[in-house]
Motif scaffolding. Sequence first.
Motif, PDB file in Angstrom:
ATOM      1  N   SER A   4      -7.543  12.730   6.303  1.00 27.18           N
ATOM      2  CA  SER A   4      -7.116  12.618   4.905  1.00 27.18           C
ATOM      3  C   SER A   4      -6.858  11.167   4.515  1.00 27.18           C
ATOM      4  O   SER A   4      -7.161  10.744   3.385  1.00 27.18           O
ATOM      5  CB  SER A   4      -5.873  13.469   4.661  1.00 27.18           C
ATOM      6  OG  SER A   4      -4.815  13.073   5.520  1.00 27.18           O
ATOM      7  N   GLU A   5      -6.295  10.395   5.434  1.00 23.46           N
ATOM      8  CA  GLU A   5      -6.021   8.986   5.148  1.00 23.46           C
ATOM      9  C   GLU A   5      -7.329   8.205   4.983  1.00 23.46           C
ATOM     10  O   GLU A   5      -7.466   7.372   4.074  1.00 23.46           O
ATOM     11  CB  GLU A   5      -5.182   8.377   6.274  1.00 23.46           C
ATOM     12  CG  GLU A   5      -3.780   8.971   6.377  1.00 23.46           C
ATOM     13  CD  GLU A   5      -3.072   8.546   7.642  1.00 23.46           C
ATOM     14  OE1 GLU A   5      -3.707   7.884   8.498  1.00 23.46           O
ATOM     15  OE2 GLU A   5      -1.882   8.873   7.791  1.00 23.46           O
ATOM     16  N   THR A   8      -8.952   8.986   1.639  1.00 25.69           N
ATOM     17  CA  THR A   8      -8.337   8.239   0.541  1.00 25.69           C
ATOM     18  C   THR A   8      -8.892   6.824   0.476  1.00 25.69           C
ATOM     19  O   THR A   8      -9.227   6.315  -0.605  1.00 25.69           O
ATOM     20  CB  THR A   8      -6.806   8.197   0.716  1.00 25.69           C
ATOM     21  OG1 THR A   8      -6.294   9.541   0.679  1.00 25.69           O
ATOM     22  CG2 THR A   8      -6.154   7.383  -0.384  1.00 25.69           C
TER      23      THR A   8
END
Length: 426
Positions: A4-5, A8
């Motif tokens: 998820s990081e 982003t």
Amino acid sequence: MKNSELWTRREKAIPRGVGTMHQRFAAKAKNAELWDVEGNRYIDFATGIAVNNTGHSDPRIVDAVKEQLDNFSHTCFQVNPYESYIELAEKLNEAAPGNSPKKSIFLTTGAEAVENAVKIARVATGRSGIIAFKGGFHGRTMMGMALTGKVAPYKVGFGPFPTDVYHVPFPIAYHGITEEDSLNALDNLFKADIDPARVAAIILEPVQGEGGFYAASPAFMKSLRDTCDQHGILLICDEIQTGFARTGKMFATEYSGVEPDLMTVAKAMAGGFPISAVVGKADVMDAAAPGGLGGTYGGSPLGCVAGLKVMEIIEQDNLCERAVEIGELFKSRLLRLKGNGLNAIGEIRNLGAMIAMELVQDGDADRPDAALTANIVRAAADKGLILLSCGVRGNVIRFLPALTASDDVLNEGLDILEQVFRDQAA
């Protein structure tokens, strides 16, 4: 680091036009398996879109590239040539379909190979027209997009495209398009839109890739060859996705017994290292003047040594025969799934280990189920299986497993697919 990081960061740094099917970032891969940055394991039925036919990181390829790196990584063949370029050309010329003497040039991407095939066809014939097929995919360059027979997402907003490119229907029995329909459309094109004396080439994939894994029959290929011969048109076979043992032959065109005038290859050619080629009849290939073909990175020495090792592995490991075995395994499992009352599976088709499952509503070929297709791809990844979709209507799941994968790993992946399919299609 979390997926998820990284996603982003990806959204902030990379334009949205670069589509990404799975939000799972690769950390390592070996043969038919892949691990993400969080340590999750996946069975890979995508192989980087038919690139890793020899599996991820085959040590024989890795060692060959390491050895080349110890010598040099780049000189540009057009400045200081090197033997591996010549040797790989010799191997490809020998392997290409047909008995005519062949020559090869090396480039970097599949789209670049297509661009150069068109250039060569035009200079060899003195003509400009190019005929392609609806549903075909030939790349994202301007000429590649012009040839591609699928608008979304490849062509939306990018025109105008190069002129003198025409499309005719590709024969797809499942959708009611017969070979006669396609040949009649070609004949009508000659009557209504372009004099065949102005056509340089007809280009097609022996099995449409992005279009949905529809295969051209040997009879249709022979009819195209006859049409080309009648009118002095060159036949270009785009083997970028079908090549290097994927279909059970080194090149899918071999099934037809047809000899193309030009052939484009890339993807699985070097086990993941960027290289592509145009292989063609020697007299056709020699039509361009010195300096008219090439590119700074074309035929990278790393790609050349990797490509030589791939051809050696295909022969040593009998990967053409293995592709046929894998195709039969998949077909058997998928037919069993369809036979258990899941009428969302409209058609299962394969040529060797180029395998597809078309999803429709209530068994109706005219009602594609793109939503179910996307849901299955997404849910399979959640359970550890990487899949790809394709098709003009977005309703085909394509399977491109490594030809070096074991039956155990393949069946494990198919078990996941079966579970996901039952959950999603219920």
